[in-house]
Design a protein around this motif. Structure first.
Motif, mmCIF file in Angstrom:
data_model
loop_
_atom_site.group_PDB
_atom_site.id
_atom_site.type_symbol
_atom_site.label_atom_id
_atom_site.label_comp_id
_atom_site.label_asym_id
_atom_site.label_seq_id
_atom_site.Cartn_x
_atom_site.Cartn_y
_atom_site.Cartn_z
ATOM 1 N N LYS A 82 0.793 -1.224 0.000
ATOM 2 C CA LYS A 82 0.000 0.000 0.000
ATOM 3 C C LYS A 82 0.830 1.282 0.000
ATOM 4 O O LYS A 82 0.265 2.369 0.078
ATOM 5 C CB LYS A 82 -0.924 0.011 1.219
ATOM 6 C CG LYS A 82 -2.092 -0.959 1.122
ATOM 7 C CD LYS A 82 -3.063 -0.716 2.271
ATOM 8 C CE LYS A 82 -4.289 -1.599 2.152
ATOM 9 N NZ LYS A 82 -5.238 -1.366 3.267
ATOM 10 N N ALA A 83 2.148 1.164 -0.063
ATOM 11 C CA ALA A 83 2.992 2.351 0.071
ATOM 12 C C ALA A 83 2.619 3.443 -0.932
ATOM 13 O O ALA A 83 2.532 4.622 -0.583
ATOM 14 C CB ALA A 83 4.463 1.969 -0.090
ATOM 15 N N LYS A 84 2.405 3.072 -2.179
ATOM 16 C CA LYS A 84 2.112 4.055 -3.224
ATOM 17 C C LYS A 84 0.810 4.799 -2.918
ATOM 18 O O LYS A 84 0.760 6.033 -2.961
ATOM 19 C CB LYS A 84 2.010 3.376 -4.590
ATOM 20 C CG LYS A 84 1.782 4.317 -5.760
ATOM 21 C CD LYS A 84 1.874 3.542 -7.082
ATOM 22 C CE LYS A 84 1.760 4.473 -8.283
ATOM 23 N NZ LYS A 84 0.380 4.927 -8.517
ATOM 24 N N SER A 85 -0.244 4.067 -2.589
ATOM 25 C CA SER A 85 -1.536 4.710 -2.348
ATOM 26 C C SER A 85 -1.510 5.551 -1.071
ATOM 27 O O SER A 85 -2.130 6.623 -1.013
ATOM 28 C CB SER A 85 -2.656 3.665 -2.271
ATOM 29 O OG SER A 85 -2.412 2.734 -1.241
ATOM 30 N N VAL A 86 -0.772 5.100 -0.060
ATOM 31 C CA VAL A 86 -0.673 5.881 1.180
ATOM 32 C C VAL A 86 0.087 7.174 0.923
ATOM 33 O O VAL A 86 -0.322 8.254 1.372
ATOM 34 C CB VAL A 86 0.004 5.051 2.289
ATOM 35 C CG1 VAL A 86 0.381 5.936 3.480
ATOM 36 C CG2 VAL A 86 -0.921 3.928 2.750
ATOM 37 N N CYS A 87 1.184 7.090 0.190
ATOM 38 C CA CYS A 87 1.960 8.295 -0.101
ATOM 39 C C CYS A 87 1.145 9.295 -0.911
ATOM 40 O O CYS A 87 1.140 10.495 -0.619
ATOM 41 C CB CYS A 87 3.241 7.915 -0.846
ATOM 42 S SG CYS A 87 4.399 9.291 -1.041
ATOM 43 N N GLU A 88 0.441 8.809 -1.915
ATOM 44 C CA GLU A 88 -0.368 9.707 -2.738
ATOM 45 C C GLU A 88 -1.478 10.364 -1.927
ATOM 46 O O GLU A 88 -1.824 11.529 -2.156
ATOM 47 C CB GLU A 88 -0.939 8.935 -3.929
ATOM 48 C CG GLU A 88 0.152 8.592 -4.956
ATOM 49 C CD GLU A 88 -0.365 7.777 -6.120
ATOM 50 O OE1 GLU A 88 -1.416 7.116 -5.968
ATOM 51 O OE2 GLU A 88 0.301 7.782 -7.187
ATOM 52 N N GLU A 89 -2.015 9.647 -0.955
ATOM 53 C CA GLU A 89 -3.041 10.236 -0.083
ATOM 54 C C GLU A 89 -2.431 11.311 0.815
ATOM 55 O O GLU A 89 -3.020 12.384 0.992
ATOM 56 C CB GLU A 89 -3.694 9.141 0.767
ATOM 57 C CG GLU A 89 -4.812 9.632 1.679
ATOM 58 C CD GLU A 89 -6.013 10.182 0.927
ATOM 59 O OE1 GLU A 89 -6.641 11.148 1.442
ATOM 60 O OE2 GLU A 89 -6.340 9.666 -0.162
ATOM 61 N N LEU A 90 -1.247 11.054 1.354
ATOM 62 C CA LEU A 90 -0.617 12.046 2.226
ATOM 63 C C LEU A 90 -0.227 13.308 1.457
ATOM 64 O O LEU A 90 -0.171 14.405 2.031
ATOM 65 C CB LEU A 90 0.626 11.447 2.890
ATOM 66 C CG LEU A 90 0.389 10.460 4.041
ATOM 67 C CD1 LEU A 90 1.711 9.976 4.608
ATOM 68 C CD2 LEU A 90 -0.465 11.075 5.141
ATOM 69 N N LEU A 91 0.016 13.175 0.166
ATOM 70 C CA LEU A 91 0.357 14.352 -0.643
ATOM 71 C C LEU A 91 -0.821 15.317 -0.786
ATOM 72 O O LEU A 91 -0.651 16.448 -1.247
ATOM 73 C CB LEU A 91 0.826 13.909 -2.037
ATOM 74 C CG LEU A 91 2.197 13.214 -2.093
ATOM 75 C CD1 LEU A 91 2.484 12.691 -3.492
ATOM 76 C CD2 LEU A 91 3.305 14.158 -1.638
ATOM 77 N N LYS A 92 -2.003 14.888 -0.351
ATOM 78 C CA LYS A 92 -3.179 15.754 -0.415
ATOM 79 C C LYS A 92 -3.276 16.704 0.780
ATOM 80 O O LYS A 92 -4.084 17.641 0.762
ATOM 81 C CB LYS A 92 -4.453 14.901 -0.459
ATOM 82 C CG LYS A 92 -4.575 14.015 -1.693
ATOM 83 C CD LYS A 92 -5.828 13.140 -1.604
ATOM 84 C CE LYS A 92 -5.936 12.196 -2.786
ATOM 85 N NZ LYS A 92 -7.126 11.296 -2.687
#
Length: 391
Positions: free
Chosen positions: A226-236
């Motif tokens: 899930k690293a990619k999806s978690v990082c993209e969410e935190l970028l919000k």
């Protein structure tokens, strides 16, 4: 004559390798000159295509458990039904017969008196080597996981675990000989023990902003959960934050976030890293580590006093790790939805004192109480017993 101790390194994730490294470090400190210590990447060093192919198969299966939700749990459930260890031995004598016998030949070139393993396949091979090549060979396994899964071979050898639950599971559920099961504290390699737990120092070393809340995200060596999806969410988020994306050996993920570094909003500092043996320094530099429940990554972070959020577990091994470090030791939280993770991180940014109880609990896991030294002592004790028996 020196006893030849073969320490076997096998990749399936990096945790098995870091664990055997910690045991090797400890043995070298305790060696009185009577041991010849051999560190061997047994599946790779001879460039044997059969061994490389099998190791790549194991690595691929590890990646699949992270990519495909439920895959790991399904595989473990099937093995529970099909006969556990006896089934695994049969599979390796039939389906993986060539890999097994090529590994035995690779081991035999060292003529070991002791084989030390941290991976189920190496343990199985060590037991087979003892049966076919050297009945006096000592087999020692350290299980770096936090439970005892169905793949571990219980036929012979010393089997060492790192927590009371695993000890009971080995004896009561997996039917190991109680005399062969030992419990030690968590193992730590020399680099971890000597590392300073100094957040400011490591932020300076890696040019990480000193005044921002810092989160590091990883998914083991392959960054395939899930690293990619978690990082993209935190970028919000609109709050000030440093995000370290640890992409491991996943070049696609690395390039994706490396290209984003110059495009993020002004409140965000995004730093992307590939695989690094010094990941523990980045854990220490961070306020929070978000990761799947890989036993050794979590342990390294806790050793560096950095709390965790577990965002995924792939199979019973990682579920046991989550239960141990989140439910029992309370070194962090388990949150599985990226949006909920972002909300929690934003809470911590706005009120960092909320992290203090988790930091305090991490500090209770003492890296200086190194279980690797006890593993090394058990190995030396087994050698002494064998010497006495054969004189």
């Amino acid at each position: 004559m020196k006893k030849r101790v073969l320490l076997t390194y096998m990749e399936s994730g990096m945790g098995h390798i870091t664990s055997i490294k910690s045991i090797s470090d400890a043995l070298r400190k305790l060696n009185d000159g009577s041991l010849e210590l051999i560190d061997s990447y047994i599946m790779q060093e001879d460039k044997n295509p059969t061994l490389i192919k099998f190791n790549n198969f194991i690595i691929h299966q590890t990646k699949q458990t992270n990519k495909i939700r439920g895959y790991g749990a399904f595989v473990f459930a099937v093995l529970e039904i099909l006969g556990k260890q006896k089934f695994m031995v049969g599979v390796h004598h039939t389906l993986f017969r060539r890999a097994l016998f090529e590994t035995l030949k690779a081991i035999d070139k060292y003529k070991p008196d002791v084989i030390v393993s941290t991976h189920y396949f190496m343990t199985l091979c060590a037991i087979e080597y003892k049966k076919k090549y050297n009945k006096n060979c000592i087999v020692v396994t350290y299980n770096p996981d936090n439970n005892i899964h169905v793949w571990w071979d219980n036929r012979d050898g010393l089997f060492i675990v790192n927590n009371p639950e695993a000890y009971q599971e080995a004896i009561k559920r997996r039917h190991f000989n109680p005399d062969d099961v030992k419990q030690v504290y968590f193992t730590a390699r020399d680099e971890i023990i000597s590392a300073h737990q100094d957040k400011i120092k490591y932020r300076e070393k890696y040019n990480i902003p000193k005044d921002k809340f810092c989160v590091i995200i990883a998914d083991g060596a392959y960054a395939s959960a899930k690293a990619k999806s978690v990082c993209e969410e935190l970028l919000k988020t609109t709050l000030p934050i440093t995000i370290i994306m640890l992409a491991g050996k996943n070049l696609e993920i690395y390039n994706h976030f490396k290209n984003l570094e110059s495009q993020v909003n002004d409140n965000i500092t995004l730093l992307t890293s590939g695989f690094t043996p010094e990941a523990y320094e980045l854990y220490c530099a961070s306020d929070l580590f978000i990761t799947k429940a890989g036993p050794n990554a979590i342990l390294d972070s806790v050793f560096m006093n950095t709390p965790i959020i577990v965002d995924y577990y792939a199979h019973p091994i990682e579920k046991a790790t989550m239960k141990l470090f989140v439910d029992k030791f309370k070194c962090g939280l388990a949150i599985y939805k990226p949006k909920k993770i972002r909300k929690k991180v934003e809470e911590f940014i706005q009120n960092p004192t909320l992290l203090k109880p988790y930091v305090d609990n991490c500090k209770k896991i003492d890296k200086n109480q190194n279980g690797a030294e006890d593993v090394a002592k058990f190995i030396i004790e087994e050698i002494k017993k064998s010497n006495e028996k054969n004189t």
